[in-house]
Enzyme design. Structure first.
Site, PDB file in Angstrom:
ATOM      1  N   ASN A 134       0.817  -1.226   0.000  1.00  0.00           N
ATOM      2  CA  ASN A 134       0.000   0.000   0.000  1.00  0.00           C
ATOM      3  C   ASN A 134       0.849   1.273   0.000  1.00  0.00           C
ATOM      4  OD1 ASN A 134       0.915   0.108   2.613  1.00  0.00           O
ATOM      5  ND2 ASN A 134      -1.089   0.253   3.572  1.00  0.00           N
ATOM      6  N   LEU A 188       3.540   7.160  -3.688  1.00  0.00           N
ATOM      7  CA  LEU A 188       3.809   8.597  -3.688  1.00  0.00           C
ATOM      8  C   LEU A 188       2.704   9.223  -4.522  1.00  0.00           C
ATOM      9  CD1 LEU A 188       7.061  10.564  -4.147  1.00  0.00           C
ATOM     10  CD2 LEU A 188       5.064  11.125  -5.532  1.00  0.00           C
ATOM     11  N   HIS A 197      -5.120   5.802  11.110  1.00  0.00           N
ATOM     12  CA  HIS A 197      -3.980   5.959  10.192  1.00  0.00           C
ATOM     13  C   HIS A 197      -4.372   5.889   8.732  1.00  0.00           C
ATOM     14  CE1 HIS A 197      -4.081   1.692   9.447  1.00  0.00           C
ATOM     15  NE2 HIS A 197      -2.954   1.692   8.786  1.00  0.00           N
TER      16      HIS A 197
END
Length: 476
Positions: free
Chosen positions: A202, A205, A399
């Site tokens: 996962n 950028l 998160h």
DNA sequence: ATGTTC
């Protein structure tokens, strides 16, 4: 998860009452909807964590919690060394200090759109990505040790970045206490060529733009305005962190038996913080954190090089760099008493509210940026830490989206090329090393990040500041 | 997440 055995203690807060060997209760922060979808294993794993020696307050789960090794992913637990508190590999996870760094570019969406394809292609060829990917930097054993102690500070000293970048990284770029002597040769060997690489799974950028602002005052403090172009880098400590976890799973398995701590799950092994084994793991884990911080710093440098070439008017600054797989020594006030605790956050982002001395001056009045990555093609969020969250959850938030479907199931369901085409129709440019990886990471294989963020916001753990959308993404 | 089951 069966809701009827839980005690609702707030609109977005649920308690598993203390029973059996549990030393403290467990608490789950979630909406009723997310709780209903949540893995039953989360209850079992949180209850196990609550039995561990020296645990303080409660074993906690964030709205994106799901099953993990030993601890749930989305789990938080703090331990007091003065009360026999433990440290656990399962409480940190395999990808030590996996996290997200967001960069500001000083550019607006309109400026980037004409060169988007060129930009994504240039990022893709410049930043190594994929399983086993290696970069141009080759480190000697001595240099690698410097990385493991220095983290992003090492990278900046070597010219990969600007000194002011360090102010906007948790721990100012370098977690103290790291000792490379506690890291195996095997782990080090795997890292000599992996500094400044993105990895797979996962990790990504993403070039994004700010699509919506929820809190204008905090957004100003963060330097965010609508249509701003930003870059988010999601990666961790690569093979080194993974090897440290593997090595210390074995060490702490022995330690659990040695110190008479019952092992309720293979990966829930631990050692007292003040034992030699516990201290060695902390020192090795800190090396993993510094490796990840150096990684994201070198990648940021590569991003700057690409922008200098493709969009030279860009001015790249670090918004913040957060880690969501760590154990950190922090002071927290518990029942009116300040205590020095080892806070495990696994799949949970630190979310300190206003006033914490760890925060850079620019954010100390408002709280820290809490960067929540979505998955490929979905939106992401920037939140701000709160005093309420600092009190309720040791300053922690969710998160990300969290998987809703296994990698295996996702591969059977989608083809990578179809996923890329689908995203292209939304104007999102994707460049990826592995089509199989893209299928595994199909957006629909994940929970809805917006629901997770909404629950985090409403639970008071962190407050929404901005929503960002992808323009282009590179993946392993 | 991971030289994707040493």
């Amino acid at each position: 998860m069966e809701i009827k055995s839980l005690v609702q203690v707030g609109e977005y807060e649920w308690e598993i009452p203390r029973s059996g060997q549990m030393r403290v209760p467990a608490r789950i922060f979630a909406s009723r909807e997310l709780l209903e979808e949540m893995d039953e294993k989360v209850r079992e794993q949180l209850s196990n964590v609550a039995t561990l020696p020296g645990i303080v307050g409660a074993a906690l789960a964030m709205p994106d919690a799901h099953w993990g090794y030993g601890f749930p992913i989305g789990g938080v637990a703090a331990f007091d060394p003065a009360e026999g508190g433990i440290i656990s590999v399962g409480g940190v996870g395999y990808d030590i200090s996996c996290g997200v760094r967001t960069l500001l570019t000083g550019l607006k969406k309109e400026q980037i759109e004409p060169v988007l394809e060129t930009l994504i292609e240039a990022l893709f060829v410049t930043i190594p990505a994929g399983v086993g990917s290696e970069g141009k930097i080759k480190l000697s054993p001595t240099q690698l040790d410097e990385v493991l102690v220095g983290g992003a500070r090492w990278a900046v000293e070597k010219g990969y970045g600007l000194p002011e970048d360090l102010d906007y990284i948790e721990e100012n770029g370098s977690l103290p206490g790291a000792d490379p002597a506690c890291v195996s040769m095997e782990a080090k060997k795997r890292q000599y060529r992996q500094i400044g690489t993105l990895g797979s799974g996962n990790h990504y950028l993403e070039v994004q733009y700010v699509a919506q602002i929820y809190d204008h005052q905090v957004a100003r403090a963060f330097g965010l305005a609508e249509d701003d172009v930003i870059i988010s880098i999601h990666c961790g400590s690569r093979a080194l962190g993974h090897q440290i976890a593997t090595d210390y799973l074995r060490v702490l398995s022995g330690a659990s038996r040695k110190y008479g701590i019952p092992i309720r799950e293979k990966e829930l092994v631990c050692a007292p913080i003040d034992s030699p084994e516990g201290q060695r793991y902390y020192k090795a884990m800190a090396c993993g954190v510094n490796c990840a911080l150096a990684n994201r710093q070198v990648i940021s440098h590569l991003v700057r090089e690409v922008f200098a070439e493709v969009v030279p008017e860009a001015n790249i600054r670090v918004l913040y760099d957060v880690s969501h797989n760590t154990c950190k020594i922090e002071e927290h006030e518990v029942a009116g008493r300040r205590r020095r605790l080892y806070v495990h956050r696994k799949g949970s982002t630190r979310a300190f509210g206003p006033g914490r001395p760890e925060l850079p001056q620019a954010y100390r009045k408002v709280g820290q940026p809490v960067i929540i990555g979505g998955t490929m093609g979905t939106c992401s969020y920037i939140l701000v830490g709160t005093t309420e969250g600092t009190t309720k959850a040791f300053g922690s938030a969710c998160h990300g989206a969290g998987r809703a479907m296994s990698r295996h199931a996702a591969k059977k369901r989608w083809r990578g090329s179809d996923v890329i085409q689908h995203l292209a129709r939304q104007g999102i440019v994707v460049r990826a090393k592995s089509m199989r990886g893209v299928a595994e990471e199909a957006p629909l294989a994940y929970k809805d990040v917006s629901k997770v963020v909404e629950a985090t916001h409403l639970a008071g753990l962190a407050k929404k500041v901005a929503m960002v959308k992808p323009l282009g993404v590179i993946k392993g």
